[in-house]
Design a protein around this motif. Structure first.
Motif, short mmCIF file in Angstrom:
data_model
loop_
_atom_site.label_atom_id
_atom_site.label_comp_id
_atom_site.label_asym_id
_atom_site.label_seq_id
_atom_site.Cartn_x
_atom_site.Cartn_y
_atom_site.Cartn_z
N ASN A 21 42.11 34.21 44.64
CA ASN A 21 41.75 35.57 44.28
C ASN A 21 40.85 36.16 45.37
O ASN A 21 41.02 37.32 45.76
CB ASN A 21 41.04 35.60 42.92
N GLY A 22 39.93 35.37 45.87
CA GLY A 22 39.08 35.82 46.98
C GLY A 22 39.89 36.20 48.19
O GLY A 22 39.63 37.24 48.83
N ALA A 23 40.88 35.39 48.54
CA ALA A 23 41.74 35.71 49.69
C ALA A 23 42.52 37.00 49.45
O ALA A 23 42.66 37.82 50.36
CB ALA A 23 42.70 34.54 49.95
N MET A 24 43.00 37.16 48.23
CA MET A 24 43.73 38.39 47.90
C MET A 24 42.81 39.60 48.01
O MET A 24 43.23 40.69 48.41
CB MET A 24 44.32 38.31 46.48
N HIS A 25 41.53 39.42 47.66
CA HIS A 25 40.57 40.52 47.76
C HIS A 25 40.29 40.89 49.21
O HIS A 25 40.14 42.06 49.54
CB HIS A 25 39.28 40.17 47.03
N VAL A 26 40.20 39.90 50.08
CA VAL A 26 39.99 40.20 51.50
C VAL A 26 41.12 41.10 51.99
O VAL A 26 40.89 42.16 52.57
CB VAL A 26 39.92 38.91 52.35
N HIS A 119 43.81 38.90 40.43
CA HIS A 119 43.20 38.77 39.10
C HIS A 119 44.16 38.22 38.06
O HIS A 119 43.79 37.35 37.28
CB HIS A 119 42.60 40.09 38.64
N ARG A 120 45.38 38.72 38.03
CA ARG A 120 46.33 38.31 36.99
C ARG A 120 46.82 36.88 37.21
O ARG A 120 46.87 36.10 36.28
CB ARG A 120 47.53 39.26 36.96
N VAL A 121 47.23 36.57 38.44
CA VAL A 121 47.85 35.29 38.71
C VAL A 121 46.82 34.18 38.94
O VAL A 121 46.90 33.12 38.33
CB VAL A 121 48.80 35.39 39.94
N PHE A 122 45.84 34.45 39.79
CA PHE A 122 44.92 33.38 40.19
C PHE A 122 43.65 33.31 39.33
O PHE A 122 43.19 32.23 39.00
CB PHE A 122 44.55 33.52 41.67
N GLU A 123 43.08 34.44 39.00
CA GLU A 123 41.84 34.43 38.23
C GLU A 123 42.12 34.44 36.73
O GLU A 123 41.31 33.96 35.94
CB GLU A 123 40.99 35.66 38.60
N GLN A 124 43.25 35.02 36.34
CA GLN A 124 43.64 35.18 34.94
C GLN A 124 42.54 35.86 34.14
O GLN A 124 42.19 35.44 33.04
CB GLN A 124 44.04 33.84 34.35
N ARG A 125 42.03 36.92 34.74
CA ARG A 125 40.96 37.70 34.13
C ARG A 125 41.06 39.13 34.66
O ARG A 125 41.48 39.35 35.78
CB ARG A 125 39.62 37.09 34.49
N GLN A 126 40.65 40.08 33.85
CA GLN A 126 40.68 41.47 34.29
C GLN A 126 39.69 41.69 35.44
O GLN A 126 38.71 40.96 35.56
CB GLN A 126 40.36 42.41 33.14
N PRO A 127 39.94 42.68 36.28
CA PRO A 127 39.01 42.98 37.38
C PRO A 127 37.62 43.34 36.86
O PRO A 127 37.48 43.92 35.78
CB PRO A 127 39.66 44.18 38.08
#
Length: 184
Positions: A21-26, A119-127
């Motif tokens: 999720n961190g990588a996706m955010h970058v 968020h959906r795939v890796f964190e499985q939590r809303q932003p």
């Protein structure tokens, strides 16, 4: 680093534990920032006798905000922003207005997709910004803080970011820790 920033960062971390999720955010944050400034570079303005565009004028308040939250992180973000402004200026000077918009719109879609997938795939939590809209402005600070930690520059931030929900050090911290992290 002020107490407000520490509290906000600690809250933001709860929504961003997964490294993917961190990588996706970058990727998402860089893409969305570039997509935001690209069309704003089409609008020339003159400020105090200096010719510029709307992009740096509108970005200035948030850049100042980031500097006020943490000077070192804010300065790093400013450096990244200058590079992205230069890239956007290059594109605008070598492309038509229609081409700029045909680049901008897909970039927005891709940037949002990175955030949603993270968020959906890796964190499985809303932003985080769903619960606290001010977190919209913390993403770049969080990503930059993680970069500083990876470079071994900000152990104070590692104490906030690299803990699990029960405040136990993460495996990365345990493996790379030289001494105890300072507690504030």
């Amino acid at each position: 680093m002020n107490a407000f920033f520490k509290r906000q960062l600690a809250d933001y971390v709860e929504y961003h534990r997964n490294p993917w999720n961190g990588a996706m955010h970058v990727l998402g944050i860089l893409t969305l920032f570039f997509a935001a400034i690209l069309p704003l570079n089409l609008v020339p303005v003159q400020v105090l006798g200096v010719q510029t565009t709307l992009a740096p004028i509108l970005a200035l308040p948030v850049l100042i905000y980031w500097l006020l939250l943490d000077v070192a992180l804010g300065a790093a973000i400013l450096g990244f922003a200058v590079a992205l402004f230069a890239a956007a200026t290059f594109v605008v000077h070598h492309a038509s207005t229609a081409m700029v918009w045909s680049i901008t719109l897909p970039l927005i879609a891709v940037g949002i997709a990175f955030q949603v997938i993270g968020h959906r795939v890796f964190e499985q939590r809303q932003p985080a910004l769903v619960d606290n809209p001010s977190h919209f402005l913390l993403g770049p600070m969080f990503v930059t803080a993680k970069l500083f930690i990876a470079l071994g520059l900000r152990r104070d931030l590692a104490a906030i970011i690299q803990t699990d929900p029960q405040n136990q050090p993460s495996s990365f911290t345990e493996e790379h820790q030289v001494g105890p992290l300072p507690r504030s």
